[in-house]
Write a protein that holds these residues in place. Sequence first.
Motif, PDB file in Angstrom:
ATOM      1  N   ASP A  58      -6.107  -2.331 -13.803  1.00 11.35           N
ATOM      2  CA  ASP A  58      -7.371  -2.487 -13.079  1.00 11.35           C
ATOM      3  C   ASP A  58      -7.379  -1.517 -11.901  1.00 11.35           C
ATOM      4  OD1 ASP A  58      -9.485  -3.278 -11.429  1.00 11.35           O
ATOM      5  OD2 ASP A  58      -9.316  -5.372 -11.986  1.00 11.35           O
ATOM      6  N   PHE A  59      -8.318  -0.586 -11.880  1.00 12.02           N
ATOM      7  CA  PHE A  59      -8.366   0.415 -10.820  1.00 12.02           C
ATOM      8  C   PHE A  59      -8.637  -0.215  -9.460  1.00 12.02           C
ATOM      9  CE2 PHE A  59     -11.090   3.159  -8.148  1.00 12.02           C
ATOM     10  CZ  PHE A  59     -10.166   4.134  -7.850  1.00 12.02           C
ATOM     11  N   GLU A  60      -9.505  -1.217  -9.416  1.00 13.13           N
ATOM     12  CA  GLU A  60      -9.902  -1.811  -8.141  1.00 13.13           C
ATOM     13  C   GLU A  60      -8.735  -2.492  -7.444  1.00 13.13           C
ATOM     14  OE1 GLU A  60     -12.761  -1.433  -6.675  1.00 13.13           O
ATOM     15  OE2 GLU A  60     -13.598  -0.270  -8.332  1.00 13.13           O
ATOM     16  N   THR A  61      -7.952  -3.255  -8.191  1.00 14.46           N
ATOM     17  CA  THR A  61      -6.852  -4.015  -7.590  1.00 14.46           C
ATOM     18  C   THR A  61      -5.512  -3.298  -7.714  1.00 14.46           C
ATOM     19  OG1 THR A  61      -6.409  -5.220  -9.644  1.00 14.46           O
ATOM     20  CG2 THR A  61      -8.039  -6.164  -8.138  1.00 14.46           C
ATOM     21  N   GLY A  62      -5.422  -2.375  -8.676  1.00 15.81           N
ATOM     22  CA  GLY A  62      -4.156  -1.704  -8.937  1.00 15.81           C
ATOM     23  C   GLY A  62      -3.184  -2.550  -9.734  1.00 15.81           C
TER      24      GLY A  62
ATOM     25  N   THR B  68       0.824  -1.212   0.000  1.00  5.60           N
ATOM     26  CA  THR B  68       0.000   0.000   0.000  1.00  5.60           C
ATOM     27  C   THR B  68       0.858   1.262   0.000  1.00  5.60           C
ATOM     28  OG1 THR B  68      -0.138  -0.120   2.418  1.00  5.60           O
ATOM     29  CG2 THR B  68      -1.921  -1.153   1.152  1.00  5.60           C
TER      30      THR B  68
END
Length: 334
Positions: free
Chosen positions: A130-134, A2
Amino acid sequence: MTDCKNLWVLVETNEEGKAVSVGLELLSPGRKMADVLQQKLYAVIIGENVANAKEEVKAHGVDGIITVEGEEYKQYNTDIYANAVCKLVEKYNPNVILIGATNVGRDLGPRISSRLGTGLTADCTELDVDFETGNVKWTRPAFGGNLMAQILCPDSRPQMGTVRPGVFSKDECGAKDEIEEISEDIKYDGEVRTRILDFIARDEGEDVDLAGAEYIVSGGRGLGDAASFKVIEDLANALDGTVGSSRAAVDAGWISHSHQVGQSGKTVGPKVYIAVGISGAIQHLAGITSSDTIIAINKDPDAPIFEVADYGIVGDLFEVVPKLTQLINERKGK
């Protein structure tokens, strides 16, 4: 993971300190991917004198530029360059690193990924995220080019990949009002195990600029012999274009490898790509997908090339191509 933020593009420089073309090309998908991830785009430039390259990348929408300069970076050296990049990564924790699949990039990328304990997808021809998972979706030819594989690196950072030159265009989206400029002084204190003493150019015949061509006319197995490339040359000359070929024509000895387009040749992105007598094996298609317009000429109506072509002509190339050449010359007043 993160804590890993931002997307980096490693921009190579040439002897004049200018940016190598593929680095500028990668800033275009880099900008789009960074926007999707809501992160920043940085160009990372390493070399002896990078002032010219710094100015060039600014026009491509970067949020920041990280430079490492010094005499020791005049010529590429695996250990010295890998040391610099790894120290930058350890300090700034990027999320994604894009590298051009040049001779330098193909050598440097694996060394960096191994030292950092992360993955590397080599020789990519398509990028998405993918925006959700990066997670970046890296697409590359696999199994000898017989299929396209999509690869993810969900468990480690930074996500790294090398991308073929010519896959993306050098879109200038304009300079940001504020661009962060970071200069790092990184010295290599290890043993230099290899040194470049001299460069000996390999003689591959004529120098063919397929990557920079706006019009390419390529011939394939359907030509039948080397002499038939004359019809390809005539059409290319009428268009002020460049002659390309499929692997089959090169393997047959009809034309030199410097003309080859495809997975084992060059990836191209011209305004117009004309495939003559080329069936359209996936290895060849992998090298032409960035073309603005693809025109196929083939007597086989079921040839795979027609599935990707914007325009298709089913007919005898020895009848179609000379007539097309004649019409173009007439339009030009020749």
